[in-house]
Design a protein around this motif. Structure first.
Motif, PDB file in Angstrom:
ATOM      1  N   UNK A   4     -10.170  -1.586   4.005  1.00 33.89           N
ATOM      2  CA  UNK A   4     -11.806  -0.771   3.724  1.00 33.89           C
ATOM      3  C   UNK A   4     -11.632   0.661   3.898  1.00 33.89           C
ATOM      4  N   UNK A   5     -10.749   1.072   4.900  1.00 34.54           N
ATOM      5  CA  UNK A   5     -10.344   2.668   5.253  1.00 34.54           C
ATOM      6  C   UNK A   5     -10.691   3.342   3.407  1.00 34.54           C
ATOM      7  N   UNK A   6     -11.131   4.688   3.639  1.00 30.04           N
ATOM      8  CA  UNK A   6     -10.762   5.417   2.362  1.00 30.04           C
ATOM      9  C   UNK A   6      -9.243   6.801   2.629  1.00 30.04           C
ATOM     10  N   UNK A   7      -8.462   6.681   1.821  1.00 25.16           N
ATOM     11  CA  UNK A   7      -7.894   7.363   2.223  1.00 25.16           C
ATOM     12  C   UNK A   7      -7.167   8.479   1.371  1.00 25.16           C
ATOM     13  N   UNK A   8      -6.915   9.942   1.078  1.00 23.24           N
ATOM     14  CA  UNK A   8      -7.229  11.112   0.284  1.00 23.24           C
ATOM     15  C   UNK A   8      -5.473  11.120   0.393  1.00 23.24           C
ATOM     16  N   UNK A   9      -4.606  11.463  -0.480  1.00 25.23           N
ATOM     17  CA  UNK A   9      -2.855  11.599  -0.463  1.00 25.23           C
ATOM     18  C   UNK A   9      -3.175  12.699  -1.136  1.00 25.23           C
ATOM     19  N   UNK A  10      -2.802  13.876  -0.995  1.00 20.74           N
ATOM     20  CA  UNK A  10      -2.432  14.587  -2.059  1.00 20.74           C
ATOM     21  C   UNK A  10      -0.539  14.567  -2.617  1.00 20.74           C
ATOM     22  N   UNK A  11       0.174  15.025  -3.745  1.00 18.45           N
ATOM     23  CA  UNK A  11       0.715  15.105  -4.569  1.00 18.45           C
ATOM     24  C   UNK A  11       1.724  13.697  -4.389  1.00 18.45           C
ATOM     25  N   UNK A  12       0.680  12.373  -4.488  1.00 15.05           N
ATOM     26  CA  UNK A  12       1.386  12.193  -4.962  1.00 15.05           C
ATOM     27  C   UNK A  12       1.238  10.948  -6.284  1.00 15.05           C
ATOM     28  N   UNK A  13       2.202  11.460  -7.249  1.00 18.05           N
ATOM     29  CA  UNK A  13       2.543  11.443  -8.289  1.00 18.05           C
ATOM     30  C   UNK A  13       4.186  10.570  -8.079  1.00 18.05           C
ATOM     31  N   UNK A  14       4.581  10.800  -7.709  1.00 17.68           N
ATOM     32  CA  UNK A  14       5.962  10.819  -6.626  1.00 17.68           C
ATOM     33  C   UNK A  14       6.457  10.988  -5.468  1.00 17.68           C
ATOM     34  N   UNK A  15       8.005  10.227  -5.180  1.00 17.71           N
ATOM     35  CA  UNK A  15       8.221  10.625  -3.891  1.00 17.71           C
ATOM     36  C   UNK A  15       7.712   9.860  -2.677  1.00 17.71           C
ATOM     37  N   UNK A  16       7.864  11.307  -1.389  1.00 19.06           N
ATOM     38  CA  UNK A  16       6.662  10.715  -0.716  1.00 19.06           C
ATOM     39  C   UNK A  16       5.602  10.463  -0.080  1.00 19.06           C
ATOM     40  N   UNK A  17       4.754  10.453  -1.005  1.00 19.06           N
ATOM     41  CA  UNK A  17       3.378  11.077  -1.660  1.00 19.06           C
ATOM     42  C   UNK A  17       2.974   9.549  -2.012  1.00 19.06           C
ATOM     43  N   UNK A  39       1.014  12.774 -14.765  1.00 21.18           N
ATOM     44  CA  UNK A  39       2.089  11.308 -14.433  1.00 21.18           C
ATOM     45  C   UNK A  39       1.512  10.410 -13.179  1.00 21.18           C
ATOM     46  N   UNK A  40       0.351  11.719 -12.651  1.00 18.45           N
ATOM     47  CA  UNK A  40      -0.441  10.692 -11.329  1.00 18.45           C
ATOM     48  C   UNK A  40      -1.746   9.564 -12.067  1.00 18.45           C
ATOM     49  N   UNK A  41      -2.024   9.783 -12.784  1.00 18.50           N
ATOM     50  CA  UNK A  41      -2.047   8.608 -13.755  1.00 18.50           C
ATOM     51  C   UNK A  41      -1.581   7.559 -13.596  1.00 18.50           C
ATOM     52  N   UNK A  42      -0.297   6.555 -14.074  1.00 16.96           N
ATOM     53  CA  UNK A  42       0.405   6.134 -14.048  1.00 16.96           C
ATOM     54  C   UNK A  42       0.651   5.278 -12.549  1.00 16.96           C
ATOM     55  N   UNK A  43       0.761   5.712 -11.199  1.00 17.67           N
ATOM     56  CA  UNK A  43       0.883   5.588 -10.030  1.00 17.67           C
ATOM     57  C   UNK A  43      -0.644   4.934  -9.661  1.00 17.67           C
ATOM     58  N   UNK A  44      -1.203   6.009  -9.717  1.00 15.35           N
ATOM     59  CA  UNK A  44      -3.212   4.809  -9.624  1.00 15.35           C
ATOM     60  C   UNK A  44      -2.765   4.252 -10.195  1.00 15.35           C
ATOM     61  N   UNK A  45      -2.678   3.867 -11.401  1.00  9.68           N
ATOM     62  CA  UNK A  45      -3.109   2.575 -12.157  1.00  9.68           C
ATOM     63  C   UNK A  45      -2.277   1.592 -12.155  1.00  9.68           C
TER      64      UNK A  45
END
Ligand SMILES: NC(=O)c1ccc[n+]([C@@H]2O[C@H](COP(=O)([O-])OP(=O)(O)OC[C@H]3O[C@@H](n4cnc5c(N)ncnc54)[C@H](O)[C@@H]3O)[C@@H](O)[C@H]2O)c1
Length: 253
Positions: A4-17, A39-45
């Motif tokens: 339930x912890x809420x985490x914001x991650x920037x640059x998450x479309x590929x790689x380390x993020x 393409x962040x949309x693909x990771x998110x979905x």
């Protein structure tokens, strides 16, 4: 622990993020992802996560990500400032190119971290807890015995921007310690991502690639760092190095 912890991650479309996002979602976090690539949309979905497309150097974008996160989930527990860019730059570059490169590199690598930090700090202060992790490089915290402090000769702006992270991280760690908020730099070395592959030419030597860390290994160290909890280290530069075991080192004295 992270349920339930809420985490914001920037640059998450590929790689380390993307690896950080995947791992934190697996650990039960509600993850909110941002990137300038659609393409962040693909990771998110894949992760069933929320996402936002935008530039971390854009104050309006940053504010809207943080406001939407609070409105959807009530708070922000973890901020991972991972978005970053590298370009070949140096002192003999053309004047106009240099001005453009400066804005781009410092925008992605420093201004984004500054903006997200400023936007989440009041929320974390109010809830009296939080974790901020800024993604830096082993150029700032070299492997024992390495002379990387002596520079590369073709990445002055990248290196300057990552050294500048120390200013934010060390000062925030002090300012926020009384509110149980930790702030650390994860200084990662060569890791097999799109960034390093394109930096190394179109066809890097597989033997060399084999020595690189995997993004998933750095995500394991992230989890170990978060597991330390509010009594753990703060204001630290945590070095991870290709060719060395990818483990959370002991906290500096
Ligand atoms: N891969 C390595 O060897 C290595 C080594 C040291 C440090 N790092 C750091 O790790 C972090 C992640 O790097 P990576 O290797 O996964 O790179 P990557 O290029 O594969 O991924 C970076 C992501 O950040 C996004 N991004 C960059 N600038 C942005 C901006 N202004 N706004 C929104 N999104 C932005 C990109 O679109 C991309 O999806 C970076 O901060 C990088 O400097 C990487």
């Amino acid at each position: 622990m992270f349920n339930g912890k809420v985490a914001i991650i920037t640059g998450a479309a590929q790689g380390v993020g993307a690896a950080f996002a995947t791992r934190l979602a697996l650990e039960g976090c509600k993850v909110v992802l941002t990137d300038q690539q659609e393409k962040i949309q693909t990771v998110a979905s894949t992760l069933g996560a929320s996402y936002h497309v935008g530039n971390v150097a854009d104050a309006t974008h940053v504010k809207s990500v943080v406001d939407a996160t609070v409105s959807d989930f009530g708070t922000v527990d973890i901020l991972i400032n991972n978005a970053g860019e590298v370009l070949p730059t140096g002192p003999s570059d053309d004047w106009n190119k240099s001005l453009q490169d400066f804005d781009q590199i410092f925008g992605s690598n420093i201004k984004g971290t500054f903006l997200f930090g400023r936007a989440v700090a009041p929320i974390m202060i109010k809830q009296n807890s939080g974790e901020i992790i800024n993604v830096s490089t082993d150029h700032v915290k070299p492997a024992p015995g390495s002379n990387r402090h002596h520079g590369h000769g073709h990445m002055d702006l990248y290196n300057a921007s990552k050294w500048a992270l120390n200013g934010l991280t060390f000062d925030w760690a002090k300012a926020l310690a009384d509110y149980n908020i930790r702030v650390n730099n994860l200084c990662i070395g060569a890791t097999d991502t799109e960034m390093l592959r394109s930096w190394s030419g179109s066809n890097p030597d597989p033997k060399l690639v084999n020595t690189w860390m995997k993004p998933e290994e750095t995500a394991e160290v992230l989890v170990q760092l978060l597991l330390e909890g509010s009594k753990g280290r703060t204001g630290d530069n945590i070095g991870l190095y290709a060719g060395h075991p990818c483990v959370l080192p002991k906290a500096e004295e």
